[in-house]
Enzyme design. Structure first.
Site, short mmCIF file in Angstrom:
data_model
loop_
_atom_site.label_atom_id
_atom_site.label_comp_id
_atom_site.label_asym_id
_atom_site.label_seq_id
_atom_site.Cartn_x
_atom_site.Cartn_y
_atom_site.Cartn_z
N CYS A 88 -25.23 3.46 34.40
CA CYS A 88 -26.62 2.15 34.56
C CYS A 88 -25.83 0.67 34.86
CB CYS A 88 -27.75 2.77 33.39
SG CYS A 88 -28.25 1.24 33.03
N CYS A 111 -30.53 5.89 27.10
CA CYS A 111 -30.70 6.46 28.92
C CYS A 111 -29.24 7.01 29.23
CB CYS A 111 -30.68 4.53 29.65
SG CYS A 111 -29.91 4.75 30.81
N GLU A 169 -22.74 -20.53 -14.75
CA GLU A 169 -22.15 -18.86 -14.13
C GLU A 169 -22.77 -18.73 -12.45
OE1 GLU A 169 -21.42 -16.74 -17.33
OE2 GLU A 169 -22.52 -15.21 -16.04
N LYS A 177 -24.90 -16.62 -10.68
CA LYS A 177 -25.49 -15.56 -10.31
C LYS A 177 -25.64 -14.60 -8.91
CE LYS A 177 -30.79 -14.51 -11.00
NZ LYS A 177 -30.50 -13.85 -9.97
N TYR A 233 2.03 1.80 -3.13
CA TYR A 233 1.69 2.28 -4.15
C TYR A 233 1.22 3.94 -4.14
CZ TYR A 233 -2.85 2.87 -7.04
OH TYR A 233 -4.28 3.22 -7.11
N ARG A 242 -29.47 -0.29 -14.45
CA ARG A 242 -30.33 -1.19 -15.24
C ARG A 242 -31.65 -0.18 -15.58
NH1 ARG A 242 -34.81 -4.52 -14.43
NH2 ARG A 242 -35.84 -6.33 -16.25
N TYR A 284 -20.91 -9.84 -17.17
CA TYR A 284 -20.52 -11.24 -17.53
C TYR A 284 -21.26 -11.36 -19.34
CZ TYR A 284 -25.16 -9.63 -15.11
OH TYR A 284 -26.06 -8.99 -14.36
N ASP A 326 0.95 -1.42 0.20
CA ASP A 326 0.23 0.00 0.09
C ASP A 326 0.97 0.97 -0.40
OD1 ASP A 326 -2.15 -1.65 0.18
OD2 ASP A 326 -2.92 -0.94 2.20
N TYR A 327 2.58 1.25 0.57
CA TYR A 327 2.79 2.19 0.69
C TYR A 327 3.43 3.02 -0.44
CZ TYR A 327 6.73 5.08 2.94
OH TYR A 327 8.00 5.98 2.87
N GLU A 355 -22.68 -6.91 -12.64
CA GLU A 355 -23.34 -6.56 -11.49
C GLU A 355 -21.65 -5.74 -10.48
OE1 GLU A 355 -25.79 -7.85 -11.98
OE2 GLU A 355 -27.38 -7.89 -9.38
N LYS A 390 -31.93 -20.72 -9.45
CA LYS A 390 -32.34 -19.78 -7.63
C LYS A 390 -32.06 -20.76 -6.87
CE LYS A 390 -33.99 -16.14 -7.32
NZ LYS A 390 -34.08 -15.06 -7.03
N CYS A 446 -35.36 3.88 31.32
CA CYS A 446 -35.35 2.98 31.17
C CYS A 446 -35.14 1.69 31.53
CB CYS A 446 -33.27 2.79 31.78
SG CYS A 446 -32.08 1.47 31.23
N ASP A 474 -25.72 -11.54 -6.80
CA ASP A 474 -26.64 -10.59 -6.23
C ASP A 474 -26.35 -9.47 -5.55
OD1 ASP A 474 -29.14 -10.85 -4.77
OD2 ASP A 474 -28.92 -12.01 -2.99
N CYS A 507 -33.06 0.39 34.46
CA CYS A 507 -32.28 1.44 35.63
C CYS A 507 -33.25 2.75 35.99
CB CYS A 507 -30.49 2.72 35.73
SG CYS A 507 -31.13 3.25 34.39
S1 IVH Z 1 -27.17 -12.43 -17.89
C1 IVH Z 1 -30.07 -11.25 -21.21
N1 IVH Z 1 -25.45 -13.08 -16.14
O1 IVH Z 1 -30.14 -11.33 -12.27
C2 IVH Z 1 -29.31 -12.21 -20.06
N2 IVH Z 1 -27.29 -11.67 -15.12
O2 IVH Z 1 -32.56 -11.99 -12.02
C3 IVH Z 1 -28.94 -11.30 -19.04
N3 IVH Z 1 -27.56 -11.38 -12.66
O3 IVH Z 1 -31.02 -8.85 -14.19
C4 IVH Z 1 -28.95 -11.30 -17.56
N4 IVH Z 1 -25.95 -12.84 -12.33
O4 IVH Z 1 -28.89 -8.36 -12.80
C5 IVH Z 1 -27.31 -13.25 -15.65
N5 IVH Z 1 -24.10 -14.41 -14.10
C6 IVH Z 1 -25.32 -13.41 -14.55
C7 IVH Z 1 -26.13 -12.65 -13.65
C8 IVH Z 1 -27.02 -12.06 -13.86
C9 IVH Z 1 -26.82 -11.67 -11.78
C10 IVH Z 1 -28.68 -10.48 -12.42
C11 IVH Z 1 -29.55 -9.55 -13.85
C12 IVH Z 1 -30.18 -9.75 -14.21
C13 IVH Z 1 -31.01 -10.39 -13.32
C14 IVH Z 1 -32.22 -11.09 -13.65
#
Ligand code: IVH
Length: 707
Positions: free
Chosen positions: A464, A459, A138, A140, A61, A161, A251, A58-59, A199, A347, A441, A142, A444
């Protein structure tokens, strides 16, 4: 993106630049120096934010970055838009203009089990006429989805989006995310312009640290990393965005144009190749986590296996996305108005559940804050049974319109604390009761106060009992004085029995009395005594954090410990002096000043010093370049050159920590001969750096700092 040779050249360049800087050599060629500094910084950003393996400390950099800024300030005509200094924007964003997406950002169809996936695959085979389809699977992620546009290799727009057709232009904030390159060589693939999607996430550790700081500031924590990421993206001050530690995975390629006369290269004929291309251009894509399989059976096996690994990842995922790999086949399958037919989300089991809100209890914290805690019928969520949920403050209860007897929706994201999403008002039968806030409280019985502009009732009776006990629990906790055997339940017990009454009392306990207690054998008492004794020489910043000064979290505690020679020096400091310290605002400075102007607190500190507790700033309080402060290590297998205990001591001497097992909290696994399951487990967590004994010895000579 970087070949081994280029990496070696860049490292050499970094060393040359650092040497020139240290020896104050004069610059012979300004353009060359600017170019060199930018290349080295961009390279280290990529190692740090995309590969999680920085090559500079870090230093080092910071030194190079400061030099580049200084040269650019002196030569403003030489500043380029993709210079790493240009990420940090000045001023506030007034509004985020609405922008149209080039291609609508559709959603994904969801699936929940093998039957759903088999149905989806059958339809895709029917439409395509194929017996077997190649899929790319791949994670998904969150987080919050974003769209990025690059034209002539430069990032020109970043957007949220929104409703899928148009989103908000958040380019300035996107530029703060260091894993997103400001320029990328799409031209080497013949691409003139491109829109890519991905994402934005906050990793679990960053999220946890952020919430700990909020707790120290008496703010309610953010509910989960997803909300934290999407909220951070829309903050008006880009400098704040830069501090949030956002990460991005890209992605999807939704649109591109080729340069004149160029034909599509092979690397953009399949989705998996696109992910590889993005990685090779310096983006973080799921190219390492993706799996290509032929036929749906392999898909089902992979998603089920991956679900088990879900919690070991450093960030949240809520499922997997399965995509038809071949773009020509994707076109053939097409899309509905809502989702593409060539992709589906699988999911994972929900981390939500409904339960009944039975009552609300009020807990008094160490700063006197009175927190409502919901007691619900216990429900399992993501492998943990949840029965108690903090409601933070009165405003939260009112905003969520909660009533006793309500059916509530509860969510728990990974190892994040559970929270109530909402009450299901439709299910009310009229017997629900309002939640009444106490005026006094609960411990007390002194009257409670709510300062102007705050949402927390307090409080203010410092003696207390609830506060005294909570302060002791905080003092002995892991990140403070770390007195291992003296956890929450023992503190409560010993306090209740009158064995210790306050923080100095921890060091004055009568061990003969303890020996009479049931369940305290000789061995556990010796352990306790050793732990108490060892805590006396903890670095000063741990003591400062342990004192529980309002608004002082671990970071501020380190800043304070670093700024003084002896803690009691702070008695002489003015509020202005405290305010001048890095990252300390007026609220925090006021609280610190008040603490050190309060006689009782000074007496307590003097008593602690007389009892042998260290009040002096030590080496560990001064973050020097190359220290391992905050880094975690684990050794496995047989070491040849070092004794394991010596190696561990080396880490601890430099401020690092030794962990007991492999988890996403681990930064470095040092592997000796005949390493077994720890190594296998660590290989699956891509943020862990695996080192040989020699790598470790090299690192000890010039420690690198991890994310
Ligand atoms: S593909 C046209 N790949 O999930 C398809 N989406 O529930 C484009 N998301 O709106 C999406 N990981 O925000 C894709 N590996 C991944 C993803 C992914 C998360 C999200 C994305 C999408 C939502 C749908």
């Amino acid at each position: 993106m970087y070949t081994k040779e280029i990496e070696i050249t860049l490292l050499q360049l970094a060393k040359d630049l650092l040497r020139k800087l240290q020896q104050k050599e004069s610059i012979t060629d300004l353009d060359e120096t600017l170019d060199g500094l930018r290349r080295v910084i961009i390279y280290n950003d990529w190692r740090y934010y995309v590969q999680s393996e920085p090559v500079l400390s870090d230093y080092e950099y910071d030194q190079l970055y400061a030099w580049l800024k200084e040269l650019e300030a002196a030569n403003p005509d030489k500043v380029s838009a993709d210079s790493p200094t240009q990420r940090v924007a000045q001023g506030l964003t007034k509004a985020f203009p609405t922008v149209q997406h080039l291609v609508p950002m559709l959603s994904l169809e969801n699936s929940y089990d093998a039957d759903d996936l088999n149905d989806w695959d059958r339809k895709a085979r029917e439409i395509s006429g194929l017996d077997e389809i190649e899929y790319c699977i791949e994670p998904k992620f969150d987080g919050a989805s974003i769209s990025l546009i690059y034209e002539n290799d430069r990032l020109t727009r970043g957007a949220t989006r929104g409703d899928g057709v148009s989103g908000e232009d958040i380019t300035t904030n996107i530029r703060q995310i260091r894993s997103i390159p400001l320029s990328a060589s799409f031209a080497t693939h013949g691409i003139q312009s491109i829109e890519i999607r991905g994402e934005v996430l906050i990793n679990k550790n960053t999220f946890k640290a952020y919430n700990e700081q909020r707790a120290a500031d008496n703010l309610p924590p953010l509910a989960n990393p997803r909300n934290a990421a999407s909220g951070s993206l829309r903050m008006v001050d880009p400098r704040e965005v830069a501090k949030r530690g956002l990460e991005a995975f890209l992605y999807h390629m939704s649109y591109h144009t080729m340069e004149d006369g160029k034909t599509e290269p092979d690397e953009i004929r399949t989705h998996s190749n696109t992910l590889d291309m993005l990685s090779s251009l310096g983006f973080r894509s799921p190219s390492k986590q993706m799996k290509i399989v032929k036929g749906i059976k392999g898909v089902i096996d992979y998603v089920l296996a991956f679900e088990k690994e879900r919690d070991s990842l450093p960030y949240e995922i809520d499922g997997m996305v399965i995509k038809v790999n071949d773009y020509a086949l994707q076109d053939k399958l097409g899309m509905t108005t809502h989702h593409p037919r060539w992709a589906i989300a699988y999911k994972f089991a929900a981390r939500q559940a409904t339960s009944k809100l039975r009552k609300v209890e009020f807990q008094v914290g160490r700063t006197g804050s009175v927190t409502p805690v919901a007691k619900i019928d216990p429900v399992p969520i993501g492998g943990v049974t949840v029965g108690s949920i903090s409601l933070f403050n009165e405003d939260v209860v009112r905003e969520k319109d909660l009533k006793i007897g309500d059916t509530v929706l509860v969510e728990r994201a990974g190892d994040v604390i559970p929270y109530i999403v909402k009450s299901l008002a439709d299910l009310r039968n009229g017997e629900e009761e309002d939640i009444k806030f106490p005026t006094h409280c609960p411990v007390c019985h002194e009257p409670l106060f709510k300062p102007e502009g705050e949402s927390v009732w307090r409080c203010i009776n410092l003696t207390c009992e609830a506060q005294v006990v909570e302060r002791m629990i905080h003092f002995v906790s892991k990140d403070a004085m770390d007195i291992r055997s003296l956890g929450e339940s023992n503190v409560r017990k010993f306090y209740g029995l009158g064995i210790m009454k306050n923080i100095p009392g921890i060091y004055k306990m009568d061990f003969d009395k303890l020996a009479e207690l049931e369940g305290f054998g000789k061995k556990s008492l010796t352990n306790l005594q050793t732990a108490i004794e060892q805590s006396k020489s903890q670095p000063l910043h741990r003591l400062v954090f342990g004192l529980g000064i309002r608004y002082v979290g671990e970071t501020t505690a380190k800043t304070l410990a670093n700024a003084v020679n002896h803690l009691l020096d702070l008695r002489e400091w003015t509020e202005e002096q405290v305010l001048a310290l890095e990252d300390i605002g007026p609220k925090v400075a006021g609280s610190i000043q008040q603490f050190f102007q309060t006689e009782d607190n000074i007496h307590m500190l003097q008593e602690l010093e007389a009892l042998g507790i260290n009040l002096k700033s030590t080496k560990a309080d001064h973050p020097v370049g190359g220290s391992l402060d905050g880094q975690t290590f684990l050794f496995t297998g047989t070491l040849n050159k070092l004794k394991r205990s010596d190696a561990e001591a080396m880490v601890e001497e430099q401020g690092g920590k030794i962990l007991g097992g492999v988890s996403s909290k681990l930064n470095f696994l040092v592997v000796g001969d005949d390493a077994g399951s720890k190594l296998e487990k660590a290989k699956k967590i891509n943020t862990i750096r695996i080192l040989s004994e020699d790598d470790f010895l090299n690192l000890m000579q010039s420690p690198a700092t991890e994310q």
